[in-house]
Scaffold this active site. Structure first.
Site, PDB file in Angstrom:
ATOM      1  N   HIS A   1     -13.186   0.170  -0.543  1.00  0.00           N
ATOM      2  CA  HIS A   1     -13.421  -0.113   0.855  1.00  0.00           C
ATOM      3  C   HIS A   1     -14.921  -0.009   1.132  1.00  0.00           C
ATOM      4  O   HIS A   1     -15.458   0.348   1.999  1.00  0.00           O
ATOM      5  CB  HIS A   1     -12.790   0.678   1.763  1.00  0.00           C
TER       6      HIS A   1
ATOM      7  N   ASP B   1      -4.340  -7.103   9.948  1.00  0.00           N
ATOM      8  CA  ASP B   1      -4.764  -7.879  10.792  1.00  0.00           C
ATOM      9  C   ASP B   1      -4.857  -9.438  10.309  1.00  0.00           C
ATOM     10  O   ASP B   1      -5.844 -10.022  10.012  1.00  0.00           O
ATOM     11  CB  ASP B   1      -6.287  -7.351  11.214  1.00  0.00           C
TER      12      ASP B   1
ATOM     13  N   GLU C   1      -1.603  -9.715  -1.781  1.00  0.00           N
ATOM     14  CA  GLU C   1      -1.481  -8.515  -1.123  1.00  0.00           C
ATOM     15  C   GLU C   1      -0.627  -8.451   0.195  1.00  0.00           C
ATOM     16  O   GLU C   1      -0.653  -9.678   0.804  1.00  0.00           O
ATOM     17  CB  GLU C   1      -2.910  -7.993  -0.583  1.00  0.00           C
TER      18      GLU C   1
ATOM     19  N   GLU D   1     -10.896  -2.534  -6.241  1.00  0.00           N
ATOM     20  CA  GLU D   1     -10.910  -3.604  -5.197  1.00  0.00           C
ATOM     21  C   GLU D   1     -12.525  -3.316  -4.429  1.00  0.00           C
ATOM     22  O   GLU D   1     -12.676  -2.006  -3.999  1.00  0.00           O
ATOM     23  CB  GLU D   1     -10.070  -3.556  -3.937  1.00  0.00           C
TER      24      GLU D   1
ATOM     25  N   TYR E   1      -9.594   5.598   3.497  1.00  0.00           N
ATOM     26  CA  TYR E   1     -10.487   4.976   2.903  1.00  0.00           C
ATOM     27  C   TYR E   1     -11.687   6.155   2.843  1.00  0.00           C
ATOM     28  O   TYR E   1     -12.145   6.796   3.795  1.00  0.00           O
ATOM     29  CB  TYR E   1     -11.039   3.938   3.688  1.00  0.00           C
TER      30      TYR E   1
ATOM     31  N   HIS F   1       0.643  -1.293   0.062  1.00  0.00           N
ATOM     32  CA  HIS F   1      -0.041   0.109   0.037  1.00  0.00           C
ATOM     33  C   HIS F   1       0.769   1.194  -0.090  1.00  0.00           C
ATOM     34  O   HIS F   1       1.808   1.368   0.817  1.00  0.00           O
ATOM     35  CB  HIS F   1      -0.814  -0.001   1.192  1.00  0.00           C
TER      36      HIS F   1
ATOM     37  N   HIS G   1      -6.734 -11.775   0.694  1.00  0.00           N
ATOM     38  CA  HIS G   1      -6.604 -10.489   1.598  1.00  0.00           C
ATOM     39  C   HIS G   1      -5.529 -10.676   2.201  1.00  0.00           C
ATOM     40  O   HIS G   1      -5.208 -12.025   3.071  1.00  0.00           O
ATOM     41  CB  HIS G   1      -7.943 -10.728   2.363  1.00  0.00           C
TER      42      HIS G   1
HETATM   43  O1  LIG Z   1      -7.530  -4.608   1.351  1.00  0.00           O
HETATM   44  C1  LIG Z   1      -7.266  -4.389   2.682  1.00  0.00           C
HETATM   45  O2  LIG Z   1      -6.176  -4.359   3.176  1.00  0.00           O
HETATM   46  C2  LIG Z   1      -8.103  -3.395   3.583  1.00  0.00           C
HETATM   47  O3  LIG Z   1      -9.493  -3.442   3.179  1.00  0.00           O
HETATM   48  C3  LIG Z   1      -7.982  -4.130   4.813  1.00  0.00           C
HETATM   49  O4  LIG Z   1      -8.395  -5.539   4.771  1.00  0.00           O
HETATM   50  C4  LIG Z   1      -8.916  -3.568   6.175  1.00  0.00           C
HETATM   51  O5  LIG Z   1      -8.475  -2.232   6.246  1.00  0.00           O
HETATM   52  C5  LIG Z   1      -9.185  -4.418   7.225  1.00  0.00           C
HETATM   53  O6  LIG Z   1      -7.880  -5.153   7.270  1.00  0.00           O
HETATM   54 MG   LIG Z   2      -9.498  -4.152   1.028  1.00  0.00          MG
END
Ligand SMILES: O=C(O)[C@@H](O)[C@H](O)[C@H](O)CO
Ligand SMILES: [Mg+2]
Length: 410
Positions: free
Chosen positions: A207, A311, A334, A231, A157, A126, A307
């Site tokens: 988002h 987290d 990602e 996305e 976002y 990112h 994903h």
């Molecule tokens: O695609 C992403 O990395 C974001 O949408 C994050 O998954 C979200 O902020 C929660 O982890």
């Molecule tokens: Mg996302």
């Protein structure tokens, strides 16, 4: 001789201020154990309860080799199913059992999945700028660090900017204006193409927070920038709009980090309405359902883009990479690099200490080690130094609001 499950427990830690949940399964074979990712950062104690109070009594004494049967039974035994809490709990168990199977076979997981289709996993990370200019600078920095795929955002976002002020007494939240956000994002991508030409593949994460008709228009407007993908243009409740978006634009669409239930992706895939499936593996229940999803997508020409957020434990990141490296229809992965993301207080050294063997990124590629199983361990003593927080967050990017104070579901 059969190897049985002897103990099941959760290990929670937050080395970067984000709650991570790992499941550890110990077996009757001395020294043989497996670990899996069960991270639902915002409801971690609910997952702990599901693992320790509900799955553990069922699992103790079961033969570790029956992964599919254990998955099927555990998924059905609560009758009500497919929610994020129970799926994450099951994912932790499922990954730990695959880890054990790999260790028993003496092979890394990707070998059990059919072997490598490529030597390393191309990934994007990112570039999250506070402004358009800041985002462009961050993209340049990532490019210098070898990334060929970059996700670019300006202002968080939804852009976090408004023309109109909220009414008096408006509640707190992450305020944004969809129109301002869309215009700002178009400016960002004009600038990115001006600056970098065709040298980079660019992604953007909406988002989920646009009104459906705005999403149709936005996907069309973004077409000129030839994105690698756009996305989560809508929330999972609005997947019925994808048919219309698809008929209006060739912008590649990635969808799914909030999906839990196969019925959420089935129509999108079989009607070829998305290009990349982006589910969070632990949210769908782990490796066992993910392998079926890969096969389904492969049949319909849809590629994977799991994903890979902050987290997620390094165990989860490694599982993503094992699936990526062995899937013919892999698209992109990602990766949450600490260098240009919003999470400034990251602590990669602590993460490495807690999870030895975690995958490494070099020049835009994720590399796995060749250890048996998932190849990542957990140092429980190190994990204990970073306890989780049970504070209920009432103000964050998860609580978006329109300028008049209306709550929007991301
Ligand atoms: O695609 C992403 O990395 C974001 O949408 C994050 O998954 C979200 O902020 C929660 O982890
Ligand atoms: Mg996302």
């Amino acid at each position: 001789m059969s190897v049985m499950i002897r103990d099941v427990r959760t290990i929670c830690c937050a080395p970067e201020g984000i709650n991570l949940v790992t499941v550890k399964i110990e077996t009757t074979e001395p020294g043989l154990y497996g670990i899996g990712c069960a991270t639902f950062a915002h409801r971690h104690l609910a997952v702990v309860t599901a693992v320790e109070e509900y799955l553990k009594p069922f699992l103790i004494g079961k033969d570790v080799s029956y992964i599919e049967d254990i998955w099927q039974t555990a998924m059905g035994m609560s009758y009500w199913r497919n929610g994020p809490v129970l799926n994450n709990a099951l994912s932790g168990v499922d990954m730990a059992l695959w880890d054990i199977k790999g260790k028993m076979a003496g092979m890394p997981l990707y070998q059990l999945f059919g072997g490598k289709c490529r030597e390393a996993v191309p990934c994007y990370t990112h570039a999250e700028g506070n402004s358009v200019e800041d985002a462009v600078e961050k993209v340049a920095y990532l490019k210098e660090n070898g990334y060929r795929y970059v996700r670019a955002q300006a202002g968080g976002y939804g852009g976090n900017e408004m023309i109109h002020q909220p009414p008096e007494g408006a509640l707190s939240g992450a305020y944004y204006d969809p129109k301002v956000y869309m215009r700002k994002t178009i400016k960002l991508f004009e600038k990115l193409r001006d600056t970098f030409g065709d040298e980079l593949e660019l992604c953007h994460d909406v988002h989920e927070r646009l009104a459906p008709v705005d999403a149709v228009g936005f996907a069309k407007q973004m077409e000129q920038f030839q994105l690698f993908f756009l996305e989560d243009i809508l929330p999972p409740e609005q997947v019925g709009w994808f048919e219309r978006i698809r008929s209006q634009t060739v912008t590649p669409l990635a969808m799914g980090e909030l999906f839990n239930n196969p019925n959420e992706w089935m129509d999108l895939i079989k009607n070829r309405r998305i290009d990349y499936i982006r589910v969070h593996l632990s949210q769908i229940g782990g490796i066992t359902p993910a392998r079926k999803l890969i096969a389904l997508c492969d049949a319909f020409g849809v590629r994977t883009a799991w994903h890979g957020p902050v987290d997620l434990t390094p165990v989860g990141h490694a599982v993503n990479a094992h699936l990526d490296i062995s899937s013919p229809n892999f698209g992109i992965q990602e990766w949450s690099d600490s260098i240009c993301g919003f999470f400034a207080d990251r602590n990669p050294e602590a993460l490495e200490e807690i999870f030895p063997g975690m995958p490494k990124v070099k020049q835009g590629y994720i590399y796995l080690n060749d250890k048996p199983g998932i190849g990542v361990d957990i140092n429980e003593e190190a994990a204990g130094k970073f306890p989780c927080s049970s504070e209920v967050v009432t103000w964050s990017w998860m609580l978006p609001k329109l300028p008049d104070g209306t709550s929007v579901r991301p």
